[in-house]
Enzyme design. Structure first.
Site, PDB file in Angstrom:
ATOM      1  N   GLN A 166      17.572  -4.902  65.292  1.00  0.00           N
ATOM      2  CA  GLN A 166      17.786  -6.130  66.067  1.00  0.00           C
ATOM      3  C   GLN A 166      18.492  -7.183  65.205  1.00  0.00           C
ATOM      4  OE1 GLN A 166      16.979  -6.628  69.461  1.00  0.00           O
ATOM      5  NE2 GLN A 166      18.165  -8.500  69.175  1.00  0.00           N
TER       6      GLN A 166
ATOM      7  N   ASP B 198      23.096   1.173  69.911  1.00  0.00           N
ATOM      8  CA  ASP B 198      23.668  -0.163  70.118  1.00  0.00           C
ATOM      9  C   ASP B 198      25.194  -0.091  70.102  1.00  0.00           C
ATOM     10  OD1 ASP B 198      22.098  -2.313  70.764  1.00  0.00           O
ATOM     11  OD2 ASP B 198      21.507  -2.783  68.711  1.00  0.00           O
TER      12      ASP B 198
ATOM     13  N   LYS C  52      12.925  -4.810  75.603  1.00  0.00           N
ATOM     14  CA  LYS C  52      13.435  -3.439  75.445  1.00  0.00           C
ATOM     15  C   LYS C  52      12.268  -2.445  75.489  1.00  0.00           C
ATOM     16  CE  LYS C  52      17.476  -5.172  73.021  1.00  0.00           C
ATOM     17  NZ  LYS C  52      18.133  -5.495  71.752  1.00  0.00           N
TER      18      LYS C  52
END
Ligand code: NAP
Length: 292
Positions: free
Chosen positions: A96, A119, A52
């Protein structure tokens, strides 16, 4: 059979994003900024976060990784989330997953400002997505829809079988493909570990989205000719290579590909589309394009 090349499609989208970022900068605005919180030392999570970061740099974004030890308390993590919510330089951030077992993931996700939740995991974004309202759509389903769209795959009136019902892949992609939209307008069946005789569903499917995490689950005799197959699965299988593993999808590619009209490879299919969709969400956050 046509390969749904996620790597090339994502590269093209990333180039468009990079051009948009340069225009933003030329007009005096700051570069989009994405922060990732990484708790602990999980190998796959570290790789995802590194990818990312690399993608952010390629698209002209700034990014930062906040690394926290595996024994970080939930309270300390919530403080970090609150800090990022309040930081005007952070357009979007992700935590994450998975988090260490002593931390309640739902509590952490619900603490994220929905307008920075790139997200798309916050209940407000999930709820808005389900209602077909403007929202951040989580990156993997967003990437799958973008890939189907890029290849002009007709979805209207098709029977789509989704294998898996997780909150991050199965459920949202099933919802998106059932919406009145293009891609969308599918009749969707969701299968999971309690489904009896999964092959009886997959053999009827025009489109199969496999998101189980079971290597090579979908075999050649479980699909009909002309099926479109999207393989979301990524499992690390140990081998004697330098890395010590290789990635295996949920589809037995060599058996299923000859019967397919379109199919994604693993790697190089859904993975790159997921990362570029996170960039799209971050650009949207930075552009203040959300309508709520
Ligand atoms: P997950 O949370 O573990 O969910 C897996 C789903 O598959 C569950 O609904 C489970 O059913 C079902 N399932 C598992 N084994 C099954 C079986 N033998 N028969 C029928 N159903 C079965 O996984 P996830 O987070 O959705 O991820 C799925 C896969 O996609 C993983 O390999 C993951 O690494 C990969 N992934 C890839 C990307 C990408 O960017 N390419 C992004 C996210 C995830 P129950 O609900 O009944 O337990």
């Amino acid at each position: 059979m046509i390969l749904l090349d996620g790597k090339a499609t994502a590269a093209a989208i990333k180039a468009q994003i990079a051009a948009e970022v340069e225009q933003m900068v030329a007009s005096g605005r700051k570069r989009p900024h994405l922060t990732a919180i990484l708790v602990g030392e999980d190998g796959a999570s570290k790789t995802y976060v590194a990818n990312k970061e690399k993608a952010c740099a390629a698209a002209g974004f700034t990014s930062e990784v906040v690394r926290m030890p595996a024994d970080t308390t939930e309270e300390r993590l919530l403080q970090e989330v609150a800090r990022l919510n309040a930081d005007p330089d952070v357009d979007g951030f992700i935590v994450q997953l998975p988090l260490p077992g002593h931390i309640n993931e739902s509590r952490v996700i619900e603490a994220i400002d929905p307008r920075k939740d790139v997200d798309g995991f916050h209940p407000e974004n999930v709820g808005r997505m389900v209602l077909g309202l403007d929202s951040f759509v989580s990156a993997t389903p967003y990437g799958i829809v973008a890939l189907l769209d890029h290849y002009g795959i007709e979805t209207k009136g098709k029977h789509c079988v989704v294998l898996g019902r997780s909150n991050i892949v199965g459920r949202p992609i099933a919802n998106l493909l059932s919406q009145k939209a293009q891609p969308g307008d599918c009749t969707v069946t969701i299968c999971h570990s309690r489904t009896k005789d999964i092959a009886s569903y997959t053999r009827e499917a025009d489109i199969i989205i496999a998101a189980l995490g079971v290597p090579e689950f979908l075999k050649g005799d479980m699909v009909k000719d002309g099926v479109v197959v999207v393989d979301v699965g990524i499992t690390r299988v140990a081998d004697s290579s330098e890395k010590g593993y290789h990635l295996v999808g949920d589809v037995a590619f060599d058996e299923v590909a000859p019967k397919s009209s379109y199919i994604t490879p693993v790697p190089g299919g859904v993975g790159p589309m997921t990362i570029v969709s996170l960039l799209k969400n971050t650009l949207k956050a930075a552009s203040k394009l959300l309508s709520y």
